[in-house]
Design a protein around this motif. Structure first.
Motif, PDB file in Angstrom:
ATOM      1  N   ASP A 270      -7.674   5.686  -3.693  1.00 21.32           N
ATOM      2  CA  ASP A 270      -8.441   4.667  -2.986  1.00 21.32           C
ATOM      3  C   ASP A 270      -9.745   4.344  -3.693  1.00 21.32           C
ATOM      4  O   ASP A 270     -10.046   3.183  -3.994  1.00 21.32           O
ATOM      5  CB  ASP A 270      -8.710   5.136  -1.551  1.00 21.32           C
ATOM      6  CG  ASP A 270      -9.340   4.051  -0.698  1.00 21.32           C
ATOM      7  OD1 ASP A 270     -10.522   3.716  -0.933  1.00 21.32           O
ATOM      8  OD2 ASP A 270      -8.660   3.534   0.212  1.00 21.32           O
TER       9      ASP A 270
ATOM     10  N   ASN B  46      -5.486   1.905   3.939  1.00 20.34           N
ATOM     11  CA  ASN B  46      -5.323   3.230   3.366  1.00 20.34           C
ATOM     12  C   ASN B  46      -4.578   3.145   2.038  1.00 20.34           C
ATOM     13  O   ASN B  46      -3.404   2.799   2.001  1.00 20.34           O
ATOM     14  CB  ASN B  46      -4.559   4.129   4.342  1.00 20.34           C
ATOM     15  CG  ASN B  46      -4.293   5.509   3.771  1.00 20.34           C
ATOM     16  OD1 ASN B  46      -4.916   5.934   2.800  1.00 20.34           O
ATOM     17  ND2 ASN B  46      -3.354   6.218   4.383  1.00 20.34           N
ATOM     18  N   LEU B  47      -5.269   3.484   0.940  1.00 21.54           N
ATOM     19  CA  LEU B  47      -4.666   3.456  -0.387  1.00 21.54           C
ATOM     20  C   LEU B  47      -4.364   4.850  -0.921  1.00 21.54           C
ATOM     21  O   LEU B  47      -3.967   4.996  -2.076  1.00 21.54           O
ATOM     22  CB  LEU B  47      -5.574   2.707  -1.376  1.00 21.54           C
ATOM     23  CG  LEU B  47      -5.986   1.289  -0.987  1.00 21.54           C
ATOM     24  CD1 LEU B  47      -6.769   0.644  -2.122  1.00 21.54           C
ATOM     25  CD2 LEU B  47      -4.790   0.443  -0.594  1.00 21.54           C
ATOM     26  N   GLY B  48      -4.564   5.855  -0.103  1.00 18.10           N
ATOM     27  CA  GLY B  48      -4.198   7.202  -0.516  1.00 18.10           C
ATOM     28  C   GLY B  48      -5.176   7.824  -1.494  1.00 18.10           C
ATOM     29  O   GLY B  48      -6.372   7.499  -1.512  1.00 18.10           O
TER      30      GLY B  48
ATOM     31  N   ALA C 176       0.817  -1.216   0.000  1.00 18.16           N
ATOM     32  CA  ALA C 176       0.000   0.000   0.000  1.00 18.16           C
ATOM     33  C   ALA C 176       0.850   1.265   0.000  1.00 18.16           C
ATOM     34  O   ALA C 176       0.451   2.282  -0.572  1.00 18.16           O
ATOM     35  CB  ALA C 176      -0.939  -0.011   1.207  1.00 18.16           C
TER      36      ALA C 176
ATOM     37  N   SER D 174      -2.127  -4.298   2.618  1.00 20.80           N
ATOM     38  CA  SER D 174      -2.273  -3.144   3.500  1.00 20.80           C
ATOM     39  C   SER D 174      -2.833  -3.583   4.839  1.00 20.80           C
ATOM     40  O   SER D 174      -3.857  -4.274   4.899  1.00 20.80           O
ATOM     41  CB  SER D 174      -3.204  -2.099   2.866  1.00 20.80           C
ATOM     42  OG  SER D 174      -3.447  -1.043   3.758  1.00 20.80           O
TER      43      SER D 174
ATOM     44  N   ARG E 260     -10.577   0.719  -5.491  1.00 24.10           N
ATOM     45  CA  ARG E 260     -11.553  -0.156  -4.840  1.00 24.10           C
ATOM     46  C   ARG E 260     -12.806  -0.369  -5.692  1.00 24.10           C
ATOM     47  O   ARG E 260     -13.496  -1.382  -5.545  1.00 24.10           O
ATOM     48  CB  ARG E 260     -11.950   0.420  -3.481  1.00 24.10           C
ATOM     49  CG  ARG E 260     -10.855   0.306  -2.423  1.00 24.10           C
ATOM     50  CD  ARG E 260     -11.360   0.819  -1.088  1.00 24.10           C
ATOM     51  NE  ARG E 260     -10.336   0.844  -0.072  1.00 24.10           N
ATOM     52  CZ  ARG E 260     -10.019  -0.184   0.713  1.00 24.10           C
ATOM     53  NH1 ARG E 260     -10.673  -1.328   0.581  1.00 24.10           N
ATOM     54  NH2 ARG E 260      -9.082  -0.062   1.626  1.00 24.10           N
TER      55      ARG E 260
ATOM     56  N   ARG F 146       0.297   4.436  -2.348  1.00 21.33           N
ATOM     57  CA  ARG F 146       0.098   5.806  -1.851  1.00 21.33           C
ATOM     58  C   ARG F 146       1.119   6.769  -2.436  1.00 21.33           C
ATOM     59  O   ARG F 146       0.849   7.963  -2.600  1.00 21.33           O
ATOM     60  CB  ARG F 146       0.175   5.822  -0.322  1.00 21.33           C
ATOM     61  CG  ARG F 146      -1.006   5.173   0.372  1.00 21.33           C
ATOM     62  CD  ARG F 146      -1.034   5.500   1.848  1.00 21.33           C
ATOM     63  NE  ARG F 146       0.103   4.948   2.561  1.00 21.33           N
ATOM     64  CZ  ARG F 146       0.131   3.750   3.131  1.00 21.33           C
ATOM     65  NH1 ARG F 146      -0.950   2.960   3.061  1.00 21.33           N
ATOM     66  NH2 ARG F 146       1.205   3.324   3.769  1.00 21.33           N
TER      67      ARG F 146
ATOM     68  N   SER G   6      -3.621  -1.185   7.156  1.00 19.70           N
ATOM     69  CA  SER G   6      -4.546  -0.112   7.529  1.00 19.70           C
ATOM     70  C   SER G   6      -5.711   0.037   6.559  1.00 19.70           C
ATOM     71  O   SER G   6      -6.747   0.607   6.904  1.00 19.70           O
ATOM     72  CB  SER G   6      -3.791   1.219   7.598  1.00 19.70           C
ATOM     73  OG  SER G   6      -3.366   1.612   6.296  1.00 19.70           O
TER      74      SER G   6
END
Length: 215
Positions: free
Chosen positions: A114, A109-111, A83, A105, A118, A87, A107
């Protein structure tokens, strides 16, 4: 419009001669292991081992290296990436089916990308043990795109079969991260099966290794 001329370089090993990047980085003949794909890692490092300049790998590369990475990214059945790399902006768009993108990942969180990533059914955000993760990846071939922590976990687990490393003719010094970081990996030697050089003095090495985990 005529097709663009292929990017070429000089192969030094196993035999001397001119070779295109697509030929040098061809993995079409690789076949799936019993419970996971053939995993190929592709990274770039400076001559003194740095992964990036000012936090970005793009500062090390050139046109030949970018063509090599893009070819592997487009021609493998799946891509596995951390991830933090996503990011940083190195993976920006989803893959088109049947190709699959697996993002590791903890968390979630893909920045900035995202939502776009997704929204695609080909994107899978996963966590946990890398041995279990790779068993979920379909297809014959999977490109491992880093970063250093994920590379280290994959190498330590004996999951990487083939490594392409570009050595940039630059000395970064500083405290830049190496291409792999984490638990110790096997001390067994890898076999250098190909070495190429381009007009800018970049070296392109390909190594193979038999994974320590039973296939």
């Amino acid at each position: 419009m005529a097709d663009a001329q292929p990017v070429t370089m000089q192969r030094l090993l196993p035999e001397a001669g001119t070779v295109s990047v697509r030929e040098a980085y061809d993995v079409a003949s690789r076949k799936r292991r019993v419970n996971r794909p053939w995993i190929v890692m592709c990274m770039i490092a400076s001559a003194d081992g740095a992964l990036a300049i000012d936090g970005r790998a793009e500062g090390l590369g050139n046109a030949t290296d970018r063509e090599a990475v893009l070819h592997l990214h487009r021609s493998t059945d799946a891509v596995l990436v951390g991830a933090a790399t996503v990011r940083a902006g190195d993976v920006l768009t989803p893959l088109v089916a049947p190709r699959q993108l697996f993002i590791v990942s903890q968390s979630g969180n893909l920045g900035a990308h995202d939502g776009q990533l997704r929204a695609a059914p080909t994107t899978h955000v996963v966590s946990g043990d890398v041995v279990e993760i790779v068993q979920r990846i379909p297809g014959d071939t999977c490109l491992l795109e880093g970063g250093a922590v994920l590379n280290g976990q994959m190498l330590a687990a004996g999951l990487v079969v083939e490594v392409f490393v570009t050595f940039a003719p630059r000395f970064v010094v500083g405290n830049a991260t190496r291409i792999a970081f984490g638990p110790p990996a096997s001390r067994e030697s890898w076999r250098l099966v190909q070495l190429c050089v381009d007009d800018d003095g970049f070296l392109f090495a390909r190594y193979e290794h038999k994974p320590s985990i039973t296939t």
